[in-house]
Design a protein around this motif. Structure first.
Motif, PDB file in Angstrom:
ATOM      1  N   GLU A   9       3.299   3.929 -20.561  1.00  6.68           N
ATOM      2  CA  GLU A   9       2.147   3.713 -19.698  1.00  6.68           C
ATOM      3  C   GLU A   9       0.956   4.471 -20.269  1.00  6.68           C
ATOM      4  O   GLU A   9       1.064   5.642 -20.631  1.00  6.68           O
ATOM      5  N   SER A  11      -3.060   5.282 -19.329  1.00  8.82           N
ATOM      6  CA  SER A  11      -4.056   5.187 -18.262  1.00  8.82           C
ATOM      7  C   SER A  11      -5.207   4.296 -18.680  1.00  8.82           C
ATOM      8  O   SER A  11      -5.668   4.347 -19.820  1.00  8.82           O
ATOM      9  N   ASN A  12      -5.669   3.492 -17.767  1.00  7.86           N
ATOM     10  CA  ASN A  12      -6.787   2.570 -17.948  1.00  7.86           C
ATOM     11  C   ASN A  12      -6.545   1.519 -19.028  1.00  7.86           C
ATOM     12  O   ASN A  12      -7.497   0.906 -19.509  1.00  7.86           O
ATOM     13  N   LEU A  13      -5.288   1.332 -19.444  1.00 14.10           N
ATOM     14  CA  LEU A  13      -5.010   0.320 -20.451  1.00 14.10           C
ATOM     15  C   LEU A  13      -3.885  -0.607 -20.019  1.00 14.10           C
ATOM     16  O   LEU A  13      -4.040  -1.822 -20.050  1.00 14.10           O
TER      17      LEU A  13
END
Length: 150
Positions: A9, A11-13
């Protein structure tokens, strides 16, 4: 632009198994060296299903279950015992794995260490706060008490 398959994971992607296009420098200098992604090829595209199956096995599917886990985590502080020296300074920092183990032991729920956001490394004894993404729509603010082990 470089086409990648995320393995962790970011972030923001995106989530693991997502196919994304990012700028060449971001892929070359950040995502690939940290093994957060692999280059997209026809052969690697076949791995997307297995990555997404593993992600769904770890995920909390129901919003009500996520709310129950959040309530357990936020109910009372979680104690994490670590080795410490004089003056409350730690030998290293508190790891995300240690935090996840303490949360699992305290609440009886299964918290994935990949979903814990510590922010700044925890290097002193005392009270700290971390964020846990239990579900895409549910985040919990968990209070930690970092104590010296005997």
């Amino acid at each position: 632009m470089t086409k990648l398959i995320l393995t962790h994971e970011v972030s923001n992607l995106g989530e693991p198994g997502d196919v994304v296009e990012v700028k060449d420098g971001y892929a070359r200098n950040y995502l690939l060296p940290r093994n957060y992604a692999i280059r997209w090829t026809r052969g690697a595209a076949k791995q997307v299903e297995s990555i997404q199956a593993a992600r769904s096995a770890r995920a909390v599917h129901d919003r009500e279950d996520a709310d129950a886990i959040k309530a357990k985590l936020e109910a009372e502080p979680v104690n994490v015992s670590v080795r410490a020296g004089d003056g409350g300074r730690l030998f290293g920092a508190v790891t995300v794995g240690a935090i996840a183990d303490a949360m699992n032991e305290a609440t009886g729920s299964n918290v994935d260490k990949r979903r814990i956001d510590v922010g700044q490394p925890i290097k002193v004894l005392g009270a700290h706060e971390v964020t846990v993404r239990v579900h895409p729509e549910v985040t919990a603010q968990v209070r930690l008490n970092v104590v010296a082990s005997k």
